[in-house]
Write a protein that holds these residues in place. Structure first.
Motif, PDB file in Angstrom:
ATOM      1  N   CYS B  78      80.570 -61.458  -4.980  1.00  0.00           N
ATOM      2  CA  CYS B  78      79.717 -60.983  -6.080  1.00  0.00           C
ATOM      3  C   CYS B  78      79.297 -59.540  -5.832  1.00  0.00           C
ATOM      4  O   CYS B  78      79.286 -58.718  -6.753  1.00  0.00           O
ATOM      5  N   ARG B  81      82.167 -57.292  -6.647  1.00  0.00           N
ATOM      6  CA  ARG B  81      82.500 -57.250  -8.071  1.00  0.00           C
ATOM      7  C   ARG B  81      81.518 -56.434  -8.906  1.00  0.00           C
ATOM      8  O   ARG B  81      81.787 -56.135 -10.062  1.00  0.00           O
ATOM      9  N   LYS B  82      80.363 -56.098  -8.329  1.00  0.00           N
ATOM     10  CA  LYS B  82      79.418 -55.245  -9.065  1.00  0.00           C
ATOM     11  C   LYS B  82      80.078 -53.934  -9.441  1.00  0.00           C
ATOM     12  O   LYS B  82      79.646 -53.240 -10.348  1.00  0.00           O
ATOM     13  N   ILE B  84      82.988 -53.597 -10.630  1.00  0.00           N
ATOM     14  CA  ILE B  84      83.994 -53.774 -11.688  1.00  0.00           C
ATOM     15  C   ILE B  84      83.327 -53.916 -13.052  1.00  0.00           C
ATOM     16  O   ILE B  84      82.495 -54.794 -13.261  1.00  0.00           O
TER      17      ILE B  84
END
Lengths: 277, 268
Positions: B78, B81-82, B84
């Motif tokens: 997570c 993915r911040k 993206i």
């Protein structure tokens, strides 16, 4: 008139206050839960979890286990296991999967009923619930569960919004989607299991779907939807009870019809007012 | 821009016993603008989802800035993915809910805040800035569902940019739009790329919507890379014939490359 006066005097009886409080809490809980369940397009989840709790209650009854803890545990675990079902990732549509699981739980429920040696009235009461016979301690239990749900909705508000809008976006952009979704489902299991003896497996479905669907018709913004759905749920339960009381009709049926009426009014408002979004 | 590089190695994605994506090696440096094109079912969306970690490959590794996505636990994943920003196809978001435009754009700030922490005034300042930048100021309090397809796409771009991403993944951002909106959205993407130098991966069926800033195109067919290079190299008649089984040629106008059917032209 005398009948009405007689009933009016009954209405202030503390016994009915408890029933109204229980109805308001159960309706509000289901309404709040419904705001999320309807947006996730999983209305079947309510029926599945409530029937899981029902099967749990019946088998707890058969095996002489605690009639509250067992069903709550079973339905919470069953609900949380649904976190793994993702639209587009498995070949099975989530609603089809829920339909299959629901029929399995229904089969287990009726098997349990068939195996019951004693009176089946109490067990069959789980289908429609028995809100008129609610006890004070039950109100406390559903009240605590409702507060837990409200706290969850507030604390995880920003994650829940993304989850409702798009699980793909939530997942791809680093939102703790699976964690929050599993927590939500677990809470679903608890809320539905503790409310089941009061509102019953069949009524719970309408209290989850109709108030939320009504709120989505007329509201703008997530907060408005959540508040309206909670209010509509409570209004459906209390309004349905009051109608059944004065008209001397079955309570469960009146609550279901009241929730359907709330949806019809909301849909009419949207159609006639033509309110711009 | 310091981060935002992507590297895929020995990737194989399987579904129903069939390999739907197979890539030996694909590296996208930070700050690049890469167009992903290909036939229907070629694996373009699967590629984006694999890069974002939404699909776990049967084998191989996806690295974002040299961090192997597959080796991370859920929390670390997570965090990674911040970086993206992801704009999916319209079937992957719920456009019927009455979220306001501001609420949708604010969703871009969600992963930047820890769990249990609410968005603050600074977050909303960023949200409002992106709403204004995308020309949505007069739509701020309207619902997302009441907007046109082009306006909705603008909102989704604003949401992705409010996240201040290092990598922006767009899956058919111009699909189902009229030619005026296609042009507008394509120009917005180019402008944002030039302003922020974010790494862009843009999937498209149409080459004409890839903006002039797109300096590299990867062409897919049946889950495999057919060509990878500059637009001039990839969009040649020979390469397109191999990928699409037809005679096509490219017309260049204002830095954009439009494919036209050469066989039909010949018939006339």
């Amino acid at each position: 008139m005398s009948v009405l006066l007689g009933q009016a005097s009954l209405a202030i009886d503390p016994f009915f206050y408890t029933v109204i409080a229980a109805g308001a809490i159960a309706g509000a809980s289901c309404g709040l839960l419904g705001a999320y369940i309807v947006a996730l397009r999983l209305p079947f989840i309510g029926v599945f979890i409530s029937h899981t709790a029902m099967a749990g209650t019946i088998f707890a009854y058969l095996f002489g286990l605690n009639p509250t803890v067992g069903p709550v545990l079973v339905s919470t675990i069953a609900a949380m296991s649904l976190a793994g079902i993702r639209p587009g990732r498995s070949r099975l549509d989530p609603n089809v999967a829920l339909g299959i699981l629901f029929s399995l739980m229904l089969g287990l429920t009726f098997l349990g009923i068939g195996l019951t040696q004693d009176s089946r009235t109490e067990i069959l009461g789980l289908l429609w619930g028995s809100i008129l016979f609610v006890r004070g301690e039950s109100v406390v239990v559903i009240g605590v569960a409702a507060l837990a749900l409200a706290a969850f909705a507030m604390l995880f508000n920003k994650e829940l919004k993304v989850l409702l809008f798009s699980r793909t976006i939530a997942s791809a952009t680093g939102v703790h989607e699976t964690f929050v979704y599993a927590l939500f489902l677990g809470l679903c299991g608890i809320i539905l299991a503790v409310n089941l003896p009061l509102v019953g497996g069949l009524m719970i479905f309408s209290l989850i779907t109709n108030p939320a669907a009504a709120a989505y018709q007329i509201c703008r913004g997530h907060r408005a939807v959540v508040l309206a759905s909670t209010l509509f749920g409570a209004l459906s339960a209390v309004g349905g009870f009051i109608a059944s009381y004065y008209l001397n009709l079955p309570t469960g049926a009146c609550i279901v019809l009241a929730s359907a009426l709330v949806f019809a009014l909301a849909a009419a408002c949207r159609t006639f007012a033509r309110r711009a979004d | 821009m310091t981060g935002g590089s992507l590297s895929l190695s020995q990737i194989s994605v399987r579904r129903s016993g069939r390999t739907i994506l197979s890539i030996d090696h694909l590296t996208i440096p930070a700050g690049a603008f890469v167009g992903i094109i290909g036939t229907n079912g070629a694996g373009k969306t699967t590629l984006l989802k694999t890069c974002a970690g939404l699909i776990a490959p049967a084998q191989g590794s996806v690295r974002i800035d040299d961090v192997n996505l597959g080796r991370l636990g859920p929390w670390a994943r997570c965090r990674l993915r911040k970086r993206i920003g992801y704009i999916p196809q319209s079937t992957e978001y719920n456009a019927e809910l009455p979220f306001t435009v501001r609420e949708v754009v604010a969703m871009g700030r969600t992963s930047l805040k820890p769990l249990l922490v609410r968005l603050d005034r600074q977050d909303y300042a960023v949200v409002d800035r992106w709403i204004e930048t995308l020309g949505l100021g007069n739509r701020r309090d309207q619902t997302f569902r009441s907007l046109s397809g082009g306006e909705q796409q603008k909102v989704l771009i604003a949401r992705a940019m409010a996240q201040e991403p290092e990598i922006l993944m767009l899956d058919e951002p111009c699909a189902n739009l009229d030619f005026n909106w296609k042009h507008q959205i394509s120009e917005i993407i180019e402008r944002l790329y030039r302003q922020t130098n974010v790494t862009v991966l843009m999937v498209s069926h149409e080459t004409g919507v890839l903006p002039p800033a797109c300096e590299r195109i990867v062409l897919f067919r049946e889950g495999r890379i057919v060509a990878d290079g500059t637009p001039d190299a990839v969009l040649s008649t020979e390469v397109l014939r191999r990928a699409y089984d037809g005679a096509f040629r490219v017309v260049v106008a204002e830095g954009r490359r439009y494919t036209v059917n050469a066989e039909r032209e010949g018939d006339r």
